[in-house]
Design an enzyme around this catalytic site. Structure first.
Site, PDB file in Angstrom:
ATOM      1  N   TYR A  43       0.839  -1.195   0.000  1.00  0.00           N
ATOM      2  CA  TYR A  43       0.000   0.000   0.000  1.00  0.00           C
ATOM      3  C   TYR A  43       0.876   1.248   0.000  1.00  0.00           C
ATOM      4  O   TYR A  43       1.735   1.425   0.877  1.00  0.00           O
ATOM      5  CB  TYR A  43      -0.927   0.021   1.215  1.00  0.00           C
ATOM      6  CG  TYR A  43      -2.087  -0.959   1.134  1.00  0.00           C
ATOM      7  CD1 TYR A  43      -2.356  -1.692  -0.024  1.00  0.00           C
ATOM      8  CD2 TYR A  43      -2.922  -1.152   2.228  1.00  0.00           C
ATOM      9  CE1 TYR A  43      -3.413  -2.585  -0.085  1.00  0.00           C
ATOM     10  CE2 TYR A  43      -3.988  -2.040   2.173  1.00  0.00           C
ATOM     11  CZ  TYR A  43      -4.224  -2.755   1.015  1.00  0.00           C
ATOM     12  OH  TYR A  43      -5.272  -3.633   0.972  1.00  0.00           O
ATOM     13  N   GLY A  83     -14.584  -2.777  -0.451  1.00  0.00           N
ATOM     14  CA  GLY A  83     -15.347  -2.228  -1.569  1.00  0.00           C
ATOM     15  C   GLY A  83     -16.816  -2.043  -1.291  1.00  0.00           C
ATOM     16  O   GLY A  83     -17.628  -2.054  -2.220  1.00  0.00           O
ATOM     17  N   GLY A 116     -18.304   0.524  -3.342  1.00  0.00           N
ATOM     18  CA  GLY A 116     -17.996   0.429  -4.768  1.00  0.00           C
ATOM     19  C   GLY A 116     -17.066   1.506  -5.273  1.00  0.00           C
ATOM     20  O   GLY A 116     -17.281   2.067  -6.353  1.00  0.00           O
ATOM     21  N   GLY A 159     -16.780   4.391  -4.243  1.00  0.00           N
ATOM     22  CA  GLY A 159     -17.477   5.678  -4.224  1.00  0.00           C
ATOM     23  C   GLY A 159     -18.702   5.706  -5.109  1.00  0.00           C
ATOM     24  O   GLY A 159     -19.530   6.617  -5.012  1.00  0.00           O
TER      25      GLY A 159
END
Length: 340
Positions: A57, A209, A212, A214
């Protein structure tokens, strides 16, 4: 904030997990260190204790930030990170599930996190190369050495996870306590095999998620910019209909679309701990509002209907009335308690 047991373990974790893929701006988006700390502090103030990062990340910045943020009260935090993804180009052994990369990656993560142990180590995704036995024995060795306390697996087919935990149980090795995969109103395919498997094996599910990317906040319906490209599966015609339904339900309930979308992922008869991330403090605070929301059954049914998927074979085949009658001759109707 309420707490849940992490699957088949006795570990207590907050009912939502803070995802920190946004900590750092090396990927061209996300939050700088100051804003990342504000996000982290908001999560801590809400009673959260479960934080998720990974070796790749933001090219390591996420782990470094998280390590600094938790160092004053390390034992309060359930720290999870991942290995598998490459963190050196042009070197085949700096990626994958195999033992060499596992040990090397964990050593590097411990340094970036500035900690002596990782509470939960995830296999980030399956490489379709390394034998299951090699992965499980390597993870068991890490637990035996005290470098890792619990293990989990992410983004891997259900049959492999089942095989891995069966082998671990048979050998007396540590088994996976949790599984992580994408799950939202826009991505319900885990309902075919992954979610039933997790329930059967007593694995906590930490879905990512939930909004999704956003899309389920309605931002793209309003013409706002974002990271989700046009005409992707999260922004096609069907996805827009789902997003609009989320927006409509939120308006009816007087809450935000993000709170509705996140809360929907929690409405299953098994341990569901959504991973929520943010690039701004206010976004995180908005998402945390899902903890104060209880979706009415009518709203759940409306969301289920608009996002419904076909379970496919053999699930649709096995639940059809014709098959039940021909194969079992009305047996299920005569049983008071059956598994469906």
């Amino acid at each position: 904030m309420r707490y849940q047991l992490l699957g088949r373990s006795g570990l207590r974790v907050s009912e939502v997990c803070l995802g920190t893929m946004t900590f750092g701006k090396e990927w061209g988006w996300g939050a700088d260190k100051h804003e990342s700390f504000k996000i982290f502090e908001a999560f801590a103030d809400a009673g959260g204790n479960f934080v998720d990062t990974a070796n790749r990340y933001t090219e390591g910045s996420s782990e470094k930030y998280v390590g600094e943020f938790i160092e004053n009260d390390r034992d309060r935090w359930v720290l999870s990170t991942k290995y598998t993804l490459k963190d050196r180009n042009d070197d085949l052994n700096f990626a994958g599930n195999h033992r060499k990369n596992m040990m090397r990656s964990v050593t590097a993560s411990l340094k970036r996190l500035n900690t002596e142990y990782i509470d939960l180590l995830w296999v980030h995704l399956w490489d379709n190369t390394t034998p299951v036995e090699e992965v499980m024995r390597g993870l068991d060795d890490l637990v035996s050495r005290g470098l890792v306390h619990y293990i989990g697996i992410s983004d891997t087919p259900a049959w492999i996870v089942s095989q891995a935990n069966t082998i671990a149980d048979f050998r007396g090795w540590n088994a996976f306590a949790a599984i992580q995969f994408e799950y939202s109103l826009l991505q319900r395919t885990p309902e075919r095999d992954l979610l039933p498997m997790a329930k059967a094996l007593d694995l906590a599910v930490t879905p990512w998620g939930a909004i999704g990317g956003g899309a389920l906040t309605g931002k793209y319906l309003r013409g706002e910019k974002g990271r989700v490209p046009d005409h992707s599966t999260r922004r096609n015609e069907h996805s827009s209909i789902i997003a609009q339904t989320v927006v409509d339900v939120a308006a009816e309930l007087g809450v935000t679309p993000a709170q509705v979308a996140i809360n929907w992922t929690r409405h299953r008869d098994q341990v569901m701990i959504p991973i929520i991330g943010a690039s701004k403090e206010q976004q995180l605070k908005d998402s945390l509002g899902c903890l104060e929301l209880k979706l009415p059954e009518e709203a759940i049914q409306k969301l289920n209907a608009v996002s419904q998927i076909e379970l496919g074979f053999p699930h649709e085949f096995l639940k059809s009335d014709g098959v039940k009658e021909e194969a079992f001759g009305g047996l299920f109707e005569k049983l008071d308690n059956h598994r469906g």
